[in-house]
Structures are given as C-alpha cells and as structure tokens.
Design a protein around this motif. Structure first.
Motif, mmCIF file in Angstrom:
data_model
loop_
_atom_site.group_PDB
_atom_site.id
_atom_site.type_symbol
_atom_site.label_atom_id
_atom_site.label_comp_id
_atom_site.label_asym_id
_atom_site.label_seq_id
_atom_site.Cartn_x
_atom_site.Cartn_y
_atom_site.Cartn_z
ATOM 1 N N GLN A 63 15.054 38.107 -15.389
ATOM 2 C CA GLN A 63 14.570 37.642 -16.674
ATOM 3 C C GLN A 63 15.704 37.116 -17.553
ATOM 4 O O GLN A 63 15.606 37.101 -18.767
ATOM 5 N N VAL A 64 16.763 36.648 -16.883
ATOM 6 C CA VAL A 64 17.920 36.121 -17.592
ATOM 7 C C VAL A 64 17.870 34.600 -17.510
ATOM 8 O O VAL A 64 17.657 34.048 -16.433
ATOM 9 N N PRO A 65 18.060 33.900 -18.609
ATOM 10 C CA PRO A 65 18.079 32.436 -18.567
ATOM 11 C C PRO A 65 19.156 31.940 -17.600
ATOM 12 O O PRO A 65 20.174 32.605 -17.385
ATOM 13 N N LEU A 66 18.938 30.773 -17.036
ATOM 14 C CA LEU A 66 19.819 30.232 -16.012
ATOM 15 C C LEU A 66 21.279 30.186 -16.439
ATOM 16 O O LEU A 66 22.158 30.636 -15.703
ATOM 17 N N GLU A 67 21.564 29.641 -17.594
ATOM 18 C CA GLU A 67 22.964 29.529 -18.040
ATOM 19 C C GLU A 67 23.627 30.902 -18.152
ATOM 20 O O GLU A 67 24.774 31.077 -17.748
ATOM 21 N N LYS A 68 22.902 31.870 -18.694
ATOM 22 C CA LYS A 68 23.465 33.216 -18.812
ATOM 23 C C LYS A 68 23.619 33.832 -17.423
ATOM 24 O O LYS A 68 24.601 34.518 -17.152
ATOM 25 N N SER A 69 22.670 33.572 -16.523
ATOM 26 C CA SER A 69 22.769 34.083 -15.157
ATOM 27 C C SER A 69 24.040 33.602 -14.487
ATOM 28 O O SER A 69 24.749 34.369 -13.831
ATOM 29 N N ILE A 70 24.331 32.329 -14.638
ATOM 30 C CA ILE A 70 25.536 31.761 -14.040
ATOM 31 C C ILE A 70 26.773 32.407 -14.638
ATOM 32 O O ILE A 70 27.703 32.802 -13.917
ATOM 33 N N ARG A 71 26.806 32.554 -15.942
ATOM 34 C CA ARG A 71 27.960 33.145 -16.634
ATOM 35 C C ARG A 71 28.180 34.604 -16.207
ATOM 36 O O ARG A 71 29.304 34.995 -15.888
ATOM 37 N N ILE A 72 27.116 35.387 -16.175
ATOM 38 C CA ILE A 72 27.315 36.794 -15.818
ATOM 39 C C ILE A 72 27.556 36.964 -14.315
ATOM 40 O O ILE A 72 28.233 37.899 -13.905
ATOM 41 N N TYR A 73 27.032 36.046 -13.497
ATOM 42 C CA TYR A 73 27.336 36.082 -12.065
ATOM 43 C C TYR A 73 28.835 35.860 -11.861
ATOM 44 O O TYR A 73 29.476 36.565 -11.072
ATOM 45 N N GLU A 74 29.403 34.891 -12.565
ATOM 46 C CA GLU A 74 30.843 34.622 -12.453
ATOM 47 C C GLU A 74 31.648 35.837 -12.909
ATOM 48 O O GLU A 74 32.657 36.196 -12.300
ATOM 49 N N ARG A 75 31.201 36.473 -13.978
ATOM 50 C CA ARG A 75 31.866 37.691 -14.460
ATOM 51 C C ARG A 75 31.761 38.781 -13.398
ATOM 52 O O ARG A 75 32.731 39.488 -13.120
ATOM 53 N N GLY A 76 30.589 38.909 -12.801
ATOM 54 C CA GLY A 76 30.391 39.908 -11.756
ATOM 55 C C GLY A 76 31.298 39.673 -10.565
ATOM 56 O O GLY A 76 31.845 40.619 -9.988
ATOM 57 N N GLU A 77 31.480 38.425 -10.190
ATOM 58 C CA GLU A 77 32.367 38.105 -9.069
ATOM 59 C C GLU A 77 33.811 38.486 -9.403
ATOM 60 O O GLU A 77 34.525 39.026 -8.565
ATOM 61 N N ALA A 78 34.235 38.240 -10.628
ATOM 62 C CA ALA A 78 35.583 38.635 -11.046
ATOM 63 C C ALA A 78 35.723 40.166 -11.018
ATOM 64 O O ALA A 78 36.751 40.698 -10.579
ATOM 65 N N LEU A 79 34.691 40.856 -11.445
ATOM 66 C CA LEU A 79 34.704 42.324 -11.414
ATOM 67 C C LEU A 79 34.757 42.839 -9.977
ATOM 68 O O LEU A 79 35.487 43.783 -9.669
ATOM 69 N N ARG A 80 34.000 42.217 -9.082
ATOM 70 C CA ARG A 80 33.986 42.626 -7.672
ATOM 71 C C ARG A 80 35.373 42.461 -7.062
ATOM 72 O O ARG A 80 35.879 43.352 -6.376
ATOM 73 N N ARG A 81 36.006 41.325 -7.322
ATOM 74 C CA ARG A 81 37.354 41.088 -6.787
ATOM 75 C C ARG A 81 38.348 42.118 -7.341
ATOM 76 O O ARG A 81 39.199 42.624 -6.613
ATOM 77 N N HIS A 82 38.221 42.436 -8.620
ATOM 78 C CA HIS A 82 39.112 43.417 -9.251
ATOM 79 C C HIS A 82 38.927 44.799 -8.621
ATOM 80 O O HIS A 82 39.905 45.469 -8.280
ATOM 81 N N CYS A 83 37.682 45.208 -8.440
ATOM 82 C CA CYS A 83 37.406 46.508 -7.811
ATOM 83 C C CYS A 83 37.961 46.546 -6.387
ATOM 84 O O CYS A 83 38.557 47.540 -5.971
ATOM 85 N N ASP A 84 37.766 45.468 -5.651
ATOM 86 C CA ASP A 84 38.264 45.390 -4.281
ATOM 87 C C ASP A 84 39.790 45.524 -4.254
ATOM 88 O O ASP A 84 40.350 46.251 -3.440
ATOM 89 N N LYS A 85 40.459 44.845 -5.175
ATOM 90 C CA LYS A 85 41.923 44.911 -5.272
ATOM 91 C C LYS A 85 42.377 46.337 -5.561
ATOM 92 O O LYS A 85 43.309 46.848 -4.929
ATOM 93 N N LEU A 86 41.716 46.994 -6.508
ATOM 94 C CA LEU A 86 42.095 48.364 -6.864
ATOM 95 C C LEU A 86 41.855 49.326 -5.707
ATOM 96 O O LEU A 86 42.663 50.229 -5.462
ATOM 97 N N LEU A 87 40.770 49.135 -4.956
ATOM 98 C CA LEU A 87 40.499 49.991 -3.794
ATOM 99 C C LEU A 87 41.560 49.796 -2.718
ATOM 100 O O LEU A 87 42.022 50.767 -2.111
#
Length: 86
Positions: A35-59
C-alpha cells in the motif's frame, strides 16, 4: 530508525547491526503490505538494499573475528585458529 527526508544510503554506515536490521524489517513489512505509492516504494527499496549491504558487511566482519578453539589429543584446549564458516 525511519529514513528522514534527505537522508542518503551513506548514512547507513554509522548504524549498529541491530538498528539497521530493525529498519530493514520495517521496510520489508511496509513493502509487503503493498500500500505504498510507487515513488516511495522505490525510495524505501533502495534504502533497504543499502541496509542489507551494511548488515552483510557487519556480519562478515564479526565472522572474521570469531576463532574456534583447537583441542589436543588429551582433550585439553591447545590454541585457536580462524573459524571456517564455509
């Protein structure tokens, strides 16, 4: 920690593993609801990808610090060696 207006993926690098994972879980939940508008979905997906990479690096950094204890024939601790996680 929710992403603030103007915050960039580079800001993720200062986050602890726990905070980054918590925000990533929130983002996934938000996207799964669909239920997230497309533009916000894209923005938070990109943020999520950055978070995933950061978590992977820390692990990976944590895994590099872990050592396993080697045991001699007598059953006593003999020393340590790097943990082979693969």
């Amino acid at each position: 920690m929710a992403q603030e207006q103007g915050e960039t993926p580079a800001d993720v690098s200062a986050m602890s593993f726990e905070d980054a994972l918590k925000e990533l879980e929130r983002i996934v939940g938000e996207l799964e609801k669909g239920q997230v508008p497309l533009e916000k979905s894209i923005r938070i997906y990109e943020r999520g990808e950055a978070l995933r990479r950061h978590c992977d690096k820390l692990l990976k950094q944590a895994e590099a610090k872990i050592e396993k204890i080697t045991v001699g024939a007598d059953g006593q601790a003999k020393g340590t060696e790097p943990l082979d996680v693969e």
